[in-house]
Write a protein that holds these residues in place. Structure first.
Motif, PDB file in Angstrom:
ATOM      1  N   ILE A   1       0.841  -1.206   0.000  1.00  0.00           N
ATOM      2  CA  ILE A   1       0.000   0.000   0.000  1.00  0.00           C
ATOM      3  C   ILE A   1       0.871   1.248   0.000  1.00  0.00           C
ATOM      4  O   ILE A   1       0.632   2.196  -0.775  1.00  0.00           O
ATOM      5  CB  ILE A   1      -0.932   0.000   1.225  1.00  0.00           C
ATOM      6  N   GLN A   2       1.898   1.255   0.828  1.00  0.00           N
ATOM      7  CA  GLN A   2       2.753   2.434   0.924  1.00  0.00           C
ATOM      8  C   GLN A   2       3.582   2.649  -0.342  1.00  0.00           C
ATOM      9  O   GLN A   2       3.823   3.784  -0.755  1.00  0.00           O
ATOM     10  CB  GLN A   2       3.638   2.312   2.168  1.00  0.00           C
ATOM     11  N   GLN A   3       3.995   1.564  -0.956  1.00  0.00           N
ATOM     12  CA  GLN A   3       4.729   1.678  -2.217  1.00  0.00           C
ATOM     13  C   GLN A   3       3.839   2.253  -3.311  1.00  0.00           C
ATOM     14  O   GLN A   3       4.254   3.132  -4.081  1.00  0.00           O
ATOM     15  CB  GLN A   3       5.276   0.307  -2.634  1.00  0.00           C
ATOM     16  N   LEU A   4       2.596   1.785  -3.367  1.00  0.00           N
ATOM     17  CA  LEU A   4       1.666   2.278  -4.380  1.00  0.00           C
ATOM     18  C   LEU A   4       1.343   3.752  -4.137  1.00  0.00           C
ATOM     19  O   LEU A   4       1.220   4.531  -5.085  1.00  0.00           O
ATOM     20  CB  LEU A   4       0.394   1.436  -4.360  1.00  0.00           C
ATOM     21  N   ALA A   5       1.228   4.141  -2.878  1.00  0.00           N
ATOM     22  CA  ALA A   5       0.965   5.540  -2.552  1.00  0.00           C
ATOM     23  C   ALA A   5       2.123   6.433  -2.999  1.00  0.00           C
ATOM     24  O   ALA A   5       1.907   7.560  -3.471  1.00  0.00           O
ATOM     25  CB  ALA A   5       0.727   5.699  -1.058  1.00  0.00           C
ATOM     26  N   ALA A   6       3.344   5.938  -2.879  1.00  0.00           N
ATOM     27  CA  ALA A   6       4.501   6.710  -3.318  1.00  0.00           C
ATOM     28  C   ALA A   6       4.546   6.849  -4.837  1.00  0.00           C
ATOM     29  O   ALA A   6       5.069   7.832  -5.371  1.00  0.00           O
ATOM     30  CB  ALA A   6       5.783   6.067  -2.806  1.00  0.00           C
ATOM     31  N   GLU A   7       3.976   5.881  -5.535  1.00  0.00           N
ATOM     32  CA  GLU A   7       3.918   5.953  -6.993  1.00  0.00           C
ATOM     33  C   GLU A   7       2.846   6.924  -7.464  1.00  0.00           C
ATOM     34  O   GLU A   7       3.060   7.713  -8.392  1.00  0.00           O
ATOM     35  CB  GLU A   7       3.638   4.567  -7.567  1.00  0.00           C
ATOM     36  N   ASP A   8       1.676   6.882  -6.826  1.00  0.00           N
ATOM     37  CA  ASP A   8       0.544   7.702  -7.274  1.00  0.00           C
ATOM     38  C   ASP A   8       0.529   9.091  -6.637  1.00  0.00           C
ATOM     39  O   ASP A   8      -0.050  10.024  -7.203  1.00  0.00           O
ATOM     40  CB  ASP A   8      -0.773   6.991  -6.953  1.00  0.00           C
ATOM     41  N   VAL A   9       1.083   9.234  -5.450  1.00  0.00           N
ATOM     42  CA  VAL A   9       1.197  10.494  -4.705  1.00  0.00           C
ATOM     43  C   VAL A   9      -0.150  11.217  -4.555  1.00  0.00           C
ATOM     44  O   VAL A   9      -0.289  12.371  -4.966  1.00  0.00           O
ATOM     45  CB  VAL A   9       2.242  11.440  -5.343  1.00  0.00           C
ATOM     46  N   PRO A  10      -1.152  10.597  -3.964  1.00  0.00           N
ATOM     47  CA  PRO A  10      -2.391  11.322  -3.677  1.00  0.00           C
ATOM     48  C   PRO A  10      -2.237  12.278  -2.498  1.00  0.00           C
ATOM     49  O   PRO A  10      -2.952  13.269  -2.384  1.00  0.00           O
ATOM     50  CB  PRO A  10      -3.391  10.213  -3.363  1.00  0.00           C
ATOM     51  N   THR A  11      -1.301  11.934  -1.607  1.00  0.00           N
ATOM     52  CA  THR A  11      -0.933  12.818  -0.503  1.00  0.00           C
ATOM     53  C   THR A  11       0.584  12.814  -0.393  1.00  0.00           C
ATOM     54  O   THR A  11       1.251  11.908  -0.911  1.00  0.00           O
ATOM     55  CB  THR A  11      -1.525  12.348   0.841  1.00  0.00           C
ATOM     56  N   LEU A  12       1.132  13.813   0.298  1.00  0.00           N
ATOM     57  CA  LEU A  12       2.577  13.863   0.506  1.00  0.00           C
ATOM     58  C   LEU A  12       2.859  14.022   1.998  1.00  0.00           C
ATOM     59  O   LEU A  12       2.628  15.090   2.575  1.00  0.00           O
ATOM     60  CB  LEU A  12       3.202  15.024  -0.261  1.00  0.00           C
ATOM     61  N   PRO A  13       3.322  12.958   2.659  1.00  0.00           N
ATOM     62  CA  PRO A  13       3.656  13.056   4.081  1.00  0.00           C
ATOM     63  C   PRO A  13       4.822  14.010   4.303  1.00  0.00           C
ATOM     64  O   PRO A  13       5.783  14.021   3.518  1.00  0.00           O
ATOM     65  CB  PRO A  13       4.018  11.619   4.450  1.00  0.00           C
TER      66      PRO A  13
END
Length: 534
Positions: free
Chosen positions: A485-497
Motif C-alpha cells: 500500500i505504501q509503495q503504491l501511494a509513493a507511486e501515485d502520490v495522492p498525498t505527501l507526508p
C-alpha cells in the motif's frame, strides 16, 4: 481481542481576562490546591466547533468527549492497549470475525441521572453512522450491519464483513454512548449527498455523557468548564473542576502560563515560545509520543495536479528536515510515508522513491501552483509552514507558488471532499482515530472510506480490503500488504507526508499527572491531572 499493529516504542483579550477571572474563583486559579480537590486551568489555541459525537472530528472536540463521554472500549493510559470502558469486559468475537458481543457495566448512569443500557449503545452507534454528517466520523462505523439488544446489559454488533480494526474504531469519540431519549436521530441512514440542513437537523450540542466530568458551562471560542460527576461509576477524577481556556494567540497563552493564570499550556506554541518556557525554572516541559502527522493533499481533479508527474516533482522538491528545523526548531521527525515510523509496518516509501531525484526529472519548465492553508486551526506556525514549503518548491527552480489561506470553517468546506474540492494543493494534519496502521492508510487512500474522496485506484482498494479482513492483526502477510500500500501511494502520490509532530505540554511546577497521558493515542486526560499542595 487484540489491538492491531501498535507502535514499536512509546516516548513517554477582555473576554479572555474575564473568563480566566471567573474560573479562577471556581478552580482555585493557577495557585496551590490539594490533589483531588480544587481545580485546574488548561490553555490551548485549539477550538471546539461541536460537542455532538456524530459531528465531532477534530482534535479538541474529541478530547472534550473523551473526558465527558465514554465509549465501549478505550486505551489504557499506562500501556496504550485497548481495554474495556463501558463494556464490562472485552467483547466475544465470533470465529468469522463478524459478530461482537459486548457485556455492559451495570449501574452506569448518564449525567442526567438515567441508567445506561444496551438500547443507548445501539442508538448511539446507529445515530453517529446514520447521520453521515460531513464534518463527523460516522463513516468509521460503516461496517455495522445490525445491532441487537437481547437484554439491557448485552449488545450484539453484526458486521457486514470482517474488520480487524473494528474494536479499535469503537474507541474513537464518534462512538461515544449518549442517552437515547435526549438526542434526535434519523430513522435511517441519510444519503451522502443530502441537503446540509438535513444533517444539522439532528445535531445536539448539549452533551450528556457517562464520563468523570460533566459540562458545566460552554462559552464558544472562550472556555469550557467541567465539573466532576458525583455519581461516576469509575475512579474519581483527581481535579474537581477543569477550565479549558481557548486563546486566540499562542503569545496570550504563553503569558498566561508565565503569570500563573493557567496551569497547563497545550497546543500550539511557536518554537520561540517553547524555547522560552523550557528555560523557565518554574515551568515543567512534558514531551509526548509522536503519532500526529502533517501532510499535503493533492486534488487530481484540478490542474496542474491532475498530472502525476507534477505530484512526483513536488515529492522530489520538499525538504522535510528544513521544514522541521526552520519552523519548529527541530521538534519533529521527517515522514516518508503516512504511517509514523514508530508503528510496525511503517515503510519510508517516499524516501526510497524520491531520494536523489530532482523536480526537473519529472517536469519541464516552471509549474504554477496554488497552496492553501488554514489560518486558525493548526496554531500560529501555520503561515510559516506554508511559506517554508513554498520557498523550498520555488528554490528548486521548477515551481511558482501562490499562497492562499482562509479560516477553518470555510477551508474545511471548500477543500474537500471529492468533487466539491476547490483547492489543488492544501495542508492538513492527522491524529489517530485508532492505533492501527490502517488508520493512516484507509482514510486517505480507499476510494469509498476516505474522508477526502479524491483518489480512486482499484488496486489500492483491493489491498486495503485485504489487510482489514486479516484474521491476525500482527500477521506477517498483513505487514507485507501494508508495505505494498505504501509503495503504491509513493507511486501515485495522492498525498505527501511531511513530518511527525512532537507534542509538548508546559505545566506549572506543582501540576502532576500530565506525563501519564501523553501517549500515542493522543488523549489528554484531565481526570488524571492535579495540583499538588505546597
Amino acid at each position: 481481542m487484540q489491538r492491531s499493529t501498535r507502535p514499536r516504542r512509546l516516548i513517554a483579550t477582555l473576554a479572555i481576562g474575564g473568563a480566566l477571572s471567573l474560573v479562577a474563583a471556581a478552580c482555585g486559579g493557577g495557585g496551590e490546591g490539594e490533589e483531588g480537590g480544587g481545580g485546574l486551568i488548561v490553555g490551548t489555541t485549539d477550538t471546539v466547533n461541536t460537542l455532538d459525537p456524530a459531528k465531532c472530528y477534530n482534535y479538541y472536540c474529541s478530547n472534550i468527549l473523551f473526558n465527558v463521554g465514554e465509549t465501549l472500549v478505550s486505551y489504557d493510559p499506562k500501556t496504550s492497549e485497548l481495554a474495556p470502558k463501558l463494556a464490562a469486559e472485552m467483547p466475544e468475537i465470533s470465529d468469522d470475525g463478524k459478530t461482537y458481543t459486548f457485556k455492559l457495566r451495570d449501574g452506569v448512569t448518564f449525567h442526567d441521572g438515567s441508567e445506561m443500557t444496551s438500547e443507548d449503545v445501539k442508538f448511539s452507534l446507529e445515530r453517529a453512522n446514520w447521520m453521515t454528517h460531513p464534518e463527523g466520523a460516522g463513516f468509521l462505523l460503516d461496517g455495522i450491519e445490525s445491532i441487537e439488544t437481547p437484554d439491557p446489559l448485552t449488545a450484539v454488533i453484526q458486521l457486514a464483513e470482517p474488520d480487524i480494526t473494528f474494536g479499535s474504531k469503537l474507541a474513537y469519540a464518534t462512538a461515544t454512548i449518549v442517552p437515547s431519549d435526549k438526542y434526535p436521530a434519523p430513522e435511517e441512514k441519510l444519503p451522502a449527498d443530502a441537503d446540509p440542513a438535513s444533517y444539522e437537523e439532528y445535531v445536539h450540542e448539549d452533551l450528556v455523557g457517562t464520563g468523570p466530568y460533566r459540562i458545566e458551562d460552554f462559552r464558544e471560542n472562550q472556555s469550557i468548564t467541567l465539573a466532576a460527576y458525583d455519581k461516576y461509576w469509575g475512579t474519581k477524577p483527581k481535579s474537581q473542576n477543569v477550565l479549558v481556556q481557548f486563546f486566540e494567540k499562542s503569545s496570550q497563552m504563553q503569558a498566561a502560563l508565565q503569570s500563573g493564570e493557567i496551569d497547563v499550556a497545550f497546543r500550539h506554541l511557536t518554537t520561540e515560545q517553547r524555547e522560552s518556557l523550557q528555560g523557565n525554572e518554574n515551568i515543567k516541559t512534558v514531551e509526548g509520543a509522536g503519532a500526529s502527522i502533517r501532510y499535503l493533499v493533492f486534488n487530481p481533479r484540478l490542474k496542474p495536479i491532475d498530472d502525476p508527474n507534477v505530484r512526483k516533482a513536488i515529492a522530489a522538491a520538499v525538504d522535510r528536515q528544513r521544514i522541521i528545523d526552520d519552523v519548529f526548531g527541530g521538534a519533529g521527525e521527517p515522514l516518508y510515508t503516512m504511517v509514523p515510523p514508530d508503528f510496525e509496518g511503517s515503510e519510508p516509501a517516499f524516501q526510497e522513491a524520491y531520494q536523489g531525484k530532482k523536480p526537473s526529472d519529472f517536469v519541464n519548465g516552471k509549474v504554477k501552483l496554488t497552496l492553501w492553508y488554514s489560518t486558525d486551526h493548526y496554531g500560529d506556525t501555520e503561515p510559516a509552514l506554508a511559506q517554508t514549503i513554498a520557498r523550498t518548491l520555488e528554490e528548486s527552480g521548477s515551481f511558482d507558488v501562490t499562497l492562499k489561506s482562509t479560516e477553518w470553517a470555510q477551508f474545511s468546506e471548500e477543500a474537500y471532499p471529492g468533487k466539491s474540492g476547490q483547492y489543488p494543493v492544501f495542508l492538513l494534519g492527522w491524529y489517530p482515530d485508532y492505533l492501527d496502521v490502517d488508520d493512516y492508510l484507509a482514510p486517505f487512500y480507499h476510494s469509498t472510506s476516505s474522508f477526502l474522496r479524491m483518489y480512486d485506484n482499484p488496486k489500492m482498494d483491493q489491498l486495503i480490503d485485504e489487510e482489514i479482513s486479516a484474521e491476525d492483526p500482527e500477521a506477517q502477510s498483513r505487514l507485507q500488504t501494508f508495505g505494498e500500500i505504501q509503495q503504491l501511494a509513493a507511486e501515485d502520490v495522492p498525498t505527501l507526508p511531511l513530518f511527525v509532530e512532537t507534542p509538548y505540554a508546559f505545566v506549572q511546577s506543582n501540576v502532576q499527572g500530565v506525563d501519564g497521558t501523553m501517549g500515542p493515542e493522543q488523549i489528554f486526560r484531565y481526570y488524571l491531572m492535579s495540583k499538588a499542595s505546597g
